[in-house]
Design a protein around this motif. Sequence first.
Motif: not given
Length: 565
Positions: A171-193
């Motif tokens: 509800l606060d627009s914070r990520f709770i799950k995302s795709s691996a492609g998005q995580a990589r483009q956002f600079g995260m090694p895994t979606p959990d980041g």
Amino acid sequence: MTMRSEPIPASTPTDAAAVVEQLPVGIFRTDATGRFIFVNPAFCRLKAMPAEQILGRTAAEIAERESADAASPWRPEFAAQAAVQHASIMQTGQTIEREEAWPAAGTGGAQRHVLVVQSAVLGPGDRPVGSQGILFDISQRRQADQALAHERELLRNLLDHSPDHIYFKDLDSRFIKSSAGQARQFGMPTPDGLVGKSDFDVFSEEHARPAFEDEQEVIRTGMPMIGKVEKETWIDGRPDTWCLTTKLPLRDRDGNIIGTFGITKDITELKAAEREIAVVHKQLVEASRLAGMAEIATNVLHNVGNVLNSVNIAAGMVGDRLRNSKLKGLERAVGLIDEHAGDLGDYLTQDPRGKLLPTYLRDLAQALRAEQVAMADELATLAKSVDHIKEVIATQQSYAGASCVVEAVNVGELLDDALRMNAGALTRHKVEVVKTLVDLPALMLDRHRMLQILVNLISNAKQALNGLSDREPCIRLHAMLAGEAPARVLRISVSDNGEGIEAQNLTRIFSHGFTTRRNGHGFGLHSCVLAAQEMGGVLHVHSEGADLGATFTLDVPIEAAEGQR
């Protein structure tokens, strides 16, 4: 009022047996050797065997008899597992669980899954004297678990391998799950980041703020946001990117909105291509404008060229008549009169040559009159041709929106004018012209467009006759009124017995630039079609094939022409 509670009577053994008999779960009991000493109806149904075939036997004995049936609930591996677990229970007294699965009858191969919970039956001194168990049919739960696992696997594959960004937010627009492609483009090694982070952690305020407000609007209204084009600006200074985003409300089992989820497609290359297309489109528009101007110029030259043939012929004939004029005879006669100015009377009455002079002058006057009439006719033809050239130029100058100048036209005279403008070529090649004209009234027509079409069609027919050796070249013209009011048309056909048109060329014959002649340009017939369309008419062609001649038919609506007066 006095209330008295009655004690609930204790259940009798008979009641307990009835409960066991009616329970929807399978219940069994074995003795110390593992032989069945009790089974309830539900157990028999699950094991697909009546009680009398079970009681007094061990699972191994029953399995040995049923071993030939691969789908039997009494398979040897089940019996062996049951024997080992029964022995363990007899030794330790511990409860053991196991699962069994076999093809269920009448389900097309679907598995029946059964959970077996088996425990010790205690005797004196709490020593195990047998075992007892309950069978739970967990097939539906298993199917649900498998379906859920399959859905999770599909989602995991989608999130792991999709090139698009797929994400779920609270509800606060914070990520709770995302795709691996998005995580990589956002600079995260895994979606959990990305879990717990928001757009403000990766995008600049310019993009993050509108994105956040869009998601909050989705949460507030429950209305999805479909296909919004957004420019992404990054806080790490990388070049701007473009995306196509869809966001929807995320709901729990009860339908309550608990966040948002969405998918974002990178369209940066598409936007770059759009910019390139816009540039190319602008260039094409300019090129088309220039090409249109070139086509207009080409049509002008082509149509003017056709008329210039008539101009050249008329001018040539006028020149020939002037060179061969009887005017020189008049000059000589005048010279003789001047020579005998002093004795003109005697010269005309007494001199043999002088006596002939009046007769000569009379004949000369008649000859000069004939010359004057002939040259006047040629000059009239020349004037018509020049007027037509001026009209062709004026029409082509206002090509796209040329207005029709409608006037009363004698169709017979119109055909004669078109033939006269082609007279030189027709005469030179000894082409027979057959004109069939029904009795037509004067019609309201665009004379110059009609003349342009007819001159072109006659010229085209004459060219189709070039090189004929097995027949006399002939062009036939026919004009009539066709159809019924209010759809009457003037129908003019131009036919030749020349080279004909092959079937594959019939659909292309009117295309701009298409020609089958070595020195052709493909402009004449195209301009004829345009002129016909501008008058609300149509131009058709028919040919049986090569060397079988061709017929071009022009239909011009009479009522439409009358309405343009």
